[in-house]
Every structure is written in structure tokens, then in C-alpha cells.
Design an enzyme around this catalytic site. Structure first.
Site, PDB file in Angstrom:
ATOM      1  N   LEU A 251      -5.823   9.372  -2.519  1.00  0.00           N
ATOM      2  CA  LEU A 251      -6.701   9.018  -3.626  1.00  0.00           C
ATOM      3  C   LEU A 251      -5.957   8.462  -4.838  1.00  0.00           C
ATOM      4  CD1 LEU A 251      -9.493   8.946  -4.924  1.00  0.00           C
ATOM      5  CD2 LEU A 251      -9.181  11.337  -5.598  1.00  0.00           C
ATOM      6  N   HIS A 252      -6.287   7.252  -5.236  1.00  0.00           N
ATOM      7  CA  HIS A 252      -5.647   6.643  -6.393  1.00  0.00           C
ATOM      8  C   HIS A 252      -6.526   5.555  -6.984  1.00  0.00           C
ATOM      9  CE1 HIS A 252      -4.634   3.874  -3.102  1.00  0.00           C
ATOM     10  NE2 HIS A 252      -4.395   2.942  -4.015  1.00  0.00           N
ATOM     11  N   PHE A 253      -6.377   5.361  -8.293  1.00  0.00           N
ATOM     12  CA  PHE A 253      -6.948   4.234  -9.000  1.00  0.00           C
ATOM     13  C   PHE A 253      -5.785   3.366  -9.461  1.00  0.00           C
ATOM     14  CE2 PHE A 253     -11.328   5.737  -9.614  1.00  0.00           C
ATOM     15  CZ  PHE A 253     -11.188   7.079  -9.314  1.00  0.00           C
TER      16      PHE A 253
END
Lengths: 472, 428
Positions: A251-253
Site C-alpha cells: 500500500l502506497h500513495f
């Protein structure tokens, strides 16, 4: 099963290396974390409901709107509003890593231009971003995939690539600690060593929890806070789901600076009459833009905006519809873009000329910022090309209407439960409210299973037990 | 460089508020424009009749100066004050964003911001709020006025409230003859010149929630022409009241790329630079002897020179008898190699007093990918042997943040930068 072949982008130096156990490389794994110190930025959070000034406020390089009304009404002091500390911190840290040579190339040496035309598509010639490696096969028909610890993930990132930890303060004051112990469940901001633009970073919520690439309530709210706290309309966040050109299933932005509007931000919109009072959020639909999508705008509360958008994202994930999200305007405006390019590519439905430019239309490309590998493509790039590329991304009109209706329903349904089915059949029940340790939410529907740490857990040194004491 | 710990064992928390100004500037804050700057903004460009000239119009308008920090209002008409409900001293020196509020359409704001970035006019329909918090629809028409060297001196912003009842809007309006510009200024044809953007935004055909507080008002042609006329009239007064004949123009005479080639920093780039609260200079290596093209206020405070005294000069004037030639050589070599460097060099103020300068120099590239400027960020470290520690970010970090701000700005805003180009329509 549908797959496409593409060359993976290297976002961290360690991605290219094989790591032995006990790596000794100062990564974020269990081998290196104990005793590690990283900077920590905690953002102030208003605990009462009401108009969140931060989303609208702050000055700007150019004339930008700010809310009216006395700060007294909302208990927010002017100094919070005019806080640019995070923005300057991020730039300082990024420049520091530039000086230390941690990036694979100097992105500011890459030629960039705005393509002629009223939409203002931005093209960049970047020959160094993509490796001359063999393309790897990516599955494009499965938006939710379980985390695979054998693959590269952000716990393998070197600590030098981490700029700081990022989380909420206990109160409404933002703080910065130059050296702090690594928290039990930190959110980190790390550099992208193959940047698209200056300041390109990755926001990884709860990095040590090794979450797969899927949006949840708390992580999305964290992302909005990051955008709001940076207080700069030219600093935007983006998210790619699996199947919409996310490379790494952790999970990453992403975020970076560009002092120009994206075409998607200029695009006219029509208001969708849905949910203003119900959800405290304004919803629009893009018009005169090659990709169909929704725009969610803040009304009063960032929490309401976050809840609406993440509910819609969770719906899309569960329905296996790949999508991208763009957060702009200091976290007050969010674009939600379901897409089907990869699927069409896998089925051989995309124009070969478009494929030859080797552009994978992820969130930045859809927004109108296109990185090209070959000089000829860059020289010949036109607005028509950009439009053609993005038209291949969009859901059809009929399909979008279906998806839009379902998204809005999901976005504004109160107190509904969304059942998340993992691929191995294990279900997790997530409540609509999410967890938020230091805030009294209107509808806290905590189920027993929801005991995991939240990215929004308040930062209190030593709060997480385990003898983590705070040292100088 | 570690900061060490406090005796209580708590990690040293760095205060966000670095204090106001001071030799090192403050981190994370921006300073508002000073009163004398607001006054000078008008008096430098216009003669003393300007107050009277502007005061005779009933329009609601403001003048703002994009070359001052945060683009503040420098003049507000009586009509504007009546419309908005503010007193003059509540308005002067502030950015006009205070007119906007919770229901203001964000897309419209993007458009205004971009017009300023592209240094062109725009006309939008926008929801504004009075001081009392009452919303009203506003036909906002903004236009730049230029100096003869191409820089934007001021923006004229005219506000025309839109009455909810359309029927009452049929006001006959006297229009200027087509093609004639009131002030007689020559409209020249340049690659960078843009037409007035007459797009109106705000969701004209929107299906709107019944729950919306404000009804979006429709705008008819008369109202648009009325607003355009108001801008013309005000602009006319400004160009006619200029201090030096022909110095203030309605249309751009020098394009953005040419401005840059002449060592002029465009107003939209300046807007980004004035937010930096560090001592810095920008020098242009494409001009003979790499002269300074911009010096920050803090630089002027630090060295004792005025901005006019330093712009156009190579920054070697800061060197003096005891300056170590080694340090000078290091800087020169770094510049030749297009690499950053950090040196501790003895410099001299205007009054000849020496100070130790912790200087960081870095090449800054524009959208072309080539070096457009060198940025030099200075820090007076005379009082301590090591860069300052304590209640702000480390000195080096502050200098680097200034470099970062400059990089982001120069990349998109230097020269023609990342701006749309429009072709001027040929006049008959």
C-alpha cells in the site's frame, strides 16, 4: 487470467538488489528497525467536527481562495493556517537526497513542455526512468491480491531513502522531531528514486504492517491529511490500484510538485446531485475530458470527504474494477477514475501506435502529465495524441454510468458494512467508520476483528508499549 | 550533525515557528507585505493623480501587486469596500482570496490561479462572501497591466455582483468602438500574447442539489460587457496616469521568453520567490558576467544593500580583502561543472563589516532541462562556528528548502515555462 508485459519502474535502490536475510543494509525490516531513528512529523488534527479550515486555507504562490469567517468560530489559530513547515521540510529533505546522489537521474534535467492546445497536457522526455530490462508479466484482472513478502516491498527500502515518519498529533498542533524512534506502526514518506518530477515521494501507511495495495478508510484519510498539511496546490497525491498500473503490491500513495495545473484540474465538470447534505461532500462528473470520472469536493469536513471516496474505492476494489485516484487542491478535491486500459491492452484492443510509445496510463498520465521514453515521441507529441491515449483508458459511457451509480451509492451509504474477501477466502469485516483512536466519531462501529493498528493512531511517544522509550 | 538530546530524554522537538525574520529568516512561515511596500507599489508606477483618477469610478475593483509577498491588494475602490463589507485597512495588504468561502467552486479557483500563472486576463463567475459571511455570485474579471519591459506591474480585478433575478439585469451599456483601445496603447503581436479568456465557469448547466445554499446565477451578455468595460476604464486610468510616459501598458510588449533573456524575472516566478524567507540571490549565467537577477529581502537586510544596488551585478562584490581565494575558486569550479557546492566564505556588507557566510550555491534548471540560474543561499554564521542549532531546522536544511522552492518554481515558470501558448488573432 489476463496479463500484460511491462518494465517495472524502480522506485527504490534496493528493488534492484537481491537481499539476503539479515541484510545489514539499514532497511525497514525487522533486521534493521530496532534502535533506528528517523525524523517524525506529526500533524495537528482538529478533534471537533465543523469546518476544517486547513483544506481550504493557506496562502499560495498565486491568488488562491481561503475560507472566510473568524478563526474564533472554529478554534483554529491563524498560525496553523499559515503553516508551511511540512512543505519546506519535504523540499529540504528531497534536495538533501539529491545532493547525496540517491536518485537514478536528475529529473530537472529532463526536458518538459506544455503541448500546444487549450488543455495544456504536459509531456516530459525521460530516457533514464525506465530500465533497459526485460519486461515482467503483470496480472491485470485482479485488483485485490494478497501481499507477497518475497516480492519487493517498502520494508526493504534503505533508511536513507526515508525522509520522515508521518502521523497525527495528539492535539491540533503540528510538531517535528528531527530524531525519533521508529514507531510501532509508522507511516513513512520515502523518496522515489526514479522521480517523475521534483519532490516525488511515496507515502506508505503503516509500512511495517505490510498491507497490500488497496485503499482503506484510515489510509485514505492519512493521504488527505498529507495533502492538506503540505498546504501547496502544486503538490498532489496519486494512487494506482493493481490493474491500473500500480507496480508494487504494498500500500502506497505517490506525490510530487509541479507548478502548473493538470489538464484534469482544468476540465469542466457538472454537478451530480448526490449527497451534499447526506455526505457533506460535493460530487461532480468530468465533462470534456477523455477519461470519465468523478470529482469529490470537500464541504465541511475532511473526514466526510475521505469516507465517501474510500467507500467508493472499496466498492471498486471489491468489484475488481481497476481505478486511479488523484488528490489535488490541498486535499480538498479528489478525482476518482475507474479505468480499463490494461484489460483492453491484454485483449489486444489498443492501437499499436499508442502501445509503441510505451506509456502506461496511471494516475499522472490520466491527469495529463505524460512521461515519454523516446525523443521522437516527445518531439511529435500533440494534444491529439494525449487525448487518443487517454480515450483508451476510459470506461465506456454505458459502463461508466453503471459504475458511477454504484460508486455513489457505496460512497454515501451510512453504517453499511463492506465485506472484503481475500483471495484465499479469508474475510475481513470493515466498518464504515474506521478507527481513529483519539477522535470520537459519530458512528463508531468497531467490530471485534478490527483490532489492527490504524495509520491514524495518535503519536504518543511510548504509547505502544513494548518498552519503546523516547530518547534524544 | 546531530542535535543531541535535552536533559529530560524527550527527542528534541524543533519549534515550527522560527521567529519572525532575523538573519536566518523563518522556516515554515511567510511574511506579509509591509505598508511602505504597498504604498510604493502605486507611487513607483503612477503619478499622484492616480488616487483621484481611480476614485471617480463607481466600479468595484482592486489592484494587486504580484511582485510583493502573497500578491496583496494595494488599492481598493470604495465600491469594493461597500460590496464586500470590509474596511480599507482590513483589505489592503491581503490577498483577495478572503472573498472566497466554503461553497466557492474549486475549479474556478484553479482557473484564476492559472491566469495569474500565465499572466493573462480571465473572467469567471465565482461565489464570494461578504465580511458578514453572506454569499453572493460575482462576475470576476481580472486583467494584468504591464511595464514596457514585459513584467506585470499590477492585476486589475473588477467584481460585478450578479443579481439572482435576471430580469433586472437588462442595463444598457455603452461600449467602446470595436478594435479601439481606450488608452491608445499599441497592441503588439507577440508569440506569448494571449487573448482575454472569456470562459465563464461555475457549472452553468449543472444539475444542482436542492440542498445547495446558493443558487448559481446566470450571466447575460450585458453583464459580461459591463464588466469588460469596467476593466477597460480602470486600465485606461492606470495607463494614462503612469509616472513615466508609456511605461504602463495594457498589453504585453515583451514576451515571457524574451523577458527571461533580458534578465527580467516574470511576476509569476517572482510570486514563488517572495515566499522564501531566506537570504538568496538568483544569478543568470546566460548573461555577461552572470549578474544577479533577483535578491531576496533577507539578502538585502543581511548585506545592507538595496535590491536596486545589487540586481545586474555579479555577486563578487560581497568579497573583500580577507576573503579566502580558495573558497572563491571552489565556487567558480562548481559553477563551471554545473554542480552544487557549500562553502564558508568571508563576505563584506555594504558598510564594509565582514561576516562569515555559510553559502550554498546550486544550478537551477528550467523546463528545457538546461541551467537557467544559479541560486545562492546565504547564512550569516559569524556568531558561531557551526551552523545554527536549536529552535529551528538546521541551517543547512533551511538553505536546501530554499533551493527546493526555487527548483519547483523555475522549472515551470522561468521563460515561457509550462504555460499554454495562444496565437494572437490578426487585426484587420
Amino acid at each position: 487470467m489476463l496479463t500484460i508485459k511491462r518494465v517495472e519502474t524502480v522506485v527504490s535502490i534496493n528493488q534492484q538488489l537481491d537481499q539476503a536475510p539479515g541484510c545489514g543494509r539499514d532497511c525497514l525490516g525487522n533486521c534493521c528497525i530496532p534502535g533506528a531513528k528517523l525524523p517524525l512529523y506529526t500533524f495537528g488534527v482538529k478533534r471537533t467536527s465543523g469546518f476544517n479550515k486547513r483544506a481550504h486555507s493557506g496562502s499560495d504562490d498565486h491568488c488562491v481562495p481561503e475560507d472566510t469567517g473568524d478563526s474564533d468560530d472554529y478554534g483554529n489559530s491563524d498560525s496553523q493556517q499559515d503553516n508551511y513547515f511540512l512543505d519546506e521540510l519535504l523540499l529540504a529533505q528531497w534536495e538533501d537526497r539529491m545532493v547525496r546522489g540517491l536518485f537514478r537521474y536528475d529529473v530537472t534535467a529532463c526536458e518538459t513542455k506544455m503541448l500546444p492546445g487549450e488543455h495544456g497536457f504536459i509531456a516530459q522526455l525521460n530516457e533514464g526512468r525506465h530500465l533497459q530490462k526485460r519486461p515482467t508479466e503483470f496480472r491485470v484482472d485482479q485488483v485485490l491480491q494478497t501481499f507477497d513478502p518475497k516480492k519487493f516491498n517498502f520494508t526493504k527500502v534503505g533508511q536513507e531513502e526515508v525522509l520522515f515518519q508521518f502521523g497525527p498529533s495528539e492535539d491540533d498542533i503540528s510538531e517535528y522531531y528531527e530524531k525519533a524512534p521508529v514507531l510501532a506502526s509508522p507511516n513513512v514518506v520515502a523518496i522515489n528514486v526514479s522521480p517523475i518530477e521534483y519532490g516525488h515521494v511515496l507515502l506508505v501507511p503503516r509500512v511495517l504492517d505490510r498491507l497490500p495495495q488497496r485503499i482503506d478508510q484510515d489510509s485514505f484519510l492519512l493521504a488527505l491529511h498529507f495533502a492538506a498539511e503540505a498546504n501547496n496546490p502544486y503538490f498532489r497525491l496519486g494512487y494506482n490500484s493493481l490493474g491500473a498500473f500500480a507496480t508494487i503490491n504494498h500500500l502506497h500513495f505517490q506525490a510530487y510538485y509541479l507548478a502548473a495545473p493538470f489538464p484534469i484540474e482544468r476540465a469542466p465538470t457538472t454537478r451530480v446531485a448526490y449527497g451534499r447534505k447526506k455526505g457533506g461532500v460535493k460530487v461532480y462528473e468530468l465533462t470534456k475530458f477523455p477519461v470519465r470520472g468523478l470529482v469529490f469536493e470537500i464541504c465541511n469536513s475532511m473526514e466526510d470527504l475521505s469516507e465517501a471516496v474510500s467507500n467508493a474505492c472499496i466498492y471498486l476494489q471489491n468489484e475488481n474494477i481497476p481505478y486511479n485516484v488523484l488528490i489535488t487542491d490541498r486535499g480538498s478535491r479528489v478525482f476518482l477514475l475507474p479505468q480499463c486500459f490494461a484489460e483492453r491492452q491484454a485483449r489486444g484492443e489498443v492501437d499499436q501506435e499508442i502501445l509503441d510509445t510505451q506509456v502506461n496510463p496511471a494516475v499522472w498520465e490520466i491527469s495529463g502529465h505524460i512521461v515519454l521514453k523516446r525523443r521522437t515521441d516527445f518531439e511529435l507529441a500533440t494534444e491529439e495524441y494525449a487525448w487518443k491515449l487517454l480515450a483508451e483508458v476510459s470506461l465506456s459511457h454505458e459502463r461508466f454510468e453503471e459504475v458511477k451509480a454504484a460508486c455513489l451509492k457505496a460512497a454515501f451509504e451510512q453504517n453499511s458494512e463492506v465485506v472484503l474477501a481475500d483471495t484465499d477466502g479469508f474475510s475481513t469485516v470493515l466498518s464504515n467508520g474506521g478507527t481513529y483512536n483519539c477522535v470520537e466519531r459519530a458512528n463508531p462501529t468497531l467490530k471485534g476483528s478490527q483490532k489492527t493498528n490504524s495509520s491514524m493512531d495518535a503519536v504518543v511517544p511510548g504509547n505502544h508499549g513494548e518498552g519503546l522509550s523516547v530518547e534524544g | 550533525m546531530s542535535l543531541g538530546s535535552t536533559s529530560s530524554g524527550v527527542p528534541e522537538k524543533l519549534k515550527m515557528d522560527g521567529g519572525s525574520g532575523g538573519r536566518s529568516g523563518s522556516f515554515g512561515k511567510r511574511r506579509p507585505a509591509k505598508l511602505e511596500e504597498l504604498v510604493e507599489s502605486l507611487s513607483r508606477a503612477y503619478n499622484e493623480k492616480i488616487g483621484h483618477a481611480l476614485g471617480q469610478h463607481e466600479y468595484n475593483f482592486v489592484l494587486s501587486d504580484p511582485r510583493l509577498p502573497d500578491h496583496p491588494i494595494v488599492f481598493a475602490s470604495e465600491g469594493f469596500l461597500r460590496m464586500s463589507g470590509y474596511e480599507r485597512d482590513e483589505v489592503l495588504g491581503r490577498n483577495c482570496r478572503f472573498l472566497q468561502g466554503p461553497d466557492t467552486d474549486r475549479g474556478t479557483v484553479v482557473e484564476i490561479r492559472d491566469a495569474i500563472r500565465e499572466e493573462r486576463a480571465c473572467q469567471v463567475r465565482i461565489l464570494n462572501y461578504t465580511k458578514q459571511g453572506a454569499p453572493f455570485w460575482n462576475l470576476f474579471h481580472m486583467a494584468p497591466i504591464f511595464a514596457s519591459d514585459g513584467r506585470v506591474i499590477h492585476y486589475v480585478g473588477v467584481q460585478t455582483p450578479i443579481a439572482p433575478d435576471l430580469a433586472s439585469q437588462a442595463v444598457p451599456v455603452e461600449l467602446p468602438a470595436e478594435g479601439v483601445v481606450e488608452d491608445g496603447a499599441v497592441s503588439s503581436e507577440l508569440e506569448d500574447q494571449t487573448p482575454v479568456e472569456m470562459r465563464l465557469n461555475g457549472g452553468g448547466e449543472a444539475k444542482v442539489d436542492e440542498e445547495d445554499d446558493a443558487e448559481p446565477a446566470m450571466v447575460n451578455e450585458d453583464l459580461k460587457k459591463k464588466a469588460a468595460l469596467a476593466v477597460q476604464r480602470v486600465t485606461g486610468e492606470l495607463t494614462q496616469s503612469c509616472r513615466v510616459e508609456g511605461a504602463v501598458l495594457q498589453n504585453r510588449r515583451v514576451g515571457l521568453s524574451d523577458c527571461a533573456a533580458n534578465g527580467v524575472v516574470s511576476s509569476s516566478l517572482m510570486l514563488s520567490l517572495t515566499r522564501i524567507q531566506q537570504s538568496l540571490v538568483l544569478a543568470d549565467p546566460s548573461l555577461p558576467d552572470t549578474p544577479i537577477v533577483h535578491a531576496s529581502d533577507v539578502f538585502c537586510e543581511l548585506t545592507g544593500y538595496s535590491r536596486e544596488e545589487v540586481v545586474g551585478r555579479n555577486c563578487r562584490f560581497l568579497q573583500g580583502p580577507d576573503t579566502d581565494p580558495e573558497a572563491v575558486r571552489e565556487i567558480r569550479e562548481a559553477i563551471q561543472a554545473e554542480k552544487p557546492c557549500t562553502v564558508r566564505i568571508l563576505n563584506y556588507r555594504k558598510d564594509n563589516t565582514p561576516f562569515w557566510n555559510h553559502l550554498h550555491v546550486a544550478p537551477v534548471r528550467s523546463a528545457t532541462g538546461k541551467v537557467a540560474y544559479y541560486v545562492g543561499v546565504q547564512l550569516d554564521v559569524s556568531d558561531a562556528d557551526i551552523p545554527m542549532r536549536g529552535d529551528t531546522m538546521s541551517a543547512n536544511a533551511k538553505q536546501l528548502s530554499a533551493v527546493g522552492v526555487v527548483r519547483v518554481a523555475v522549472r515551470s515558470l522561468q521563460g515561457s515555462g509550462l504555460r499554454r501558448s495562444f496565437k494572437t488573432p490578426q487585426p484587420n
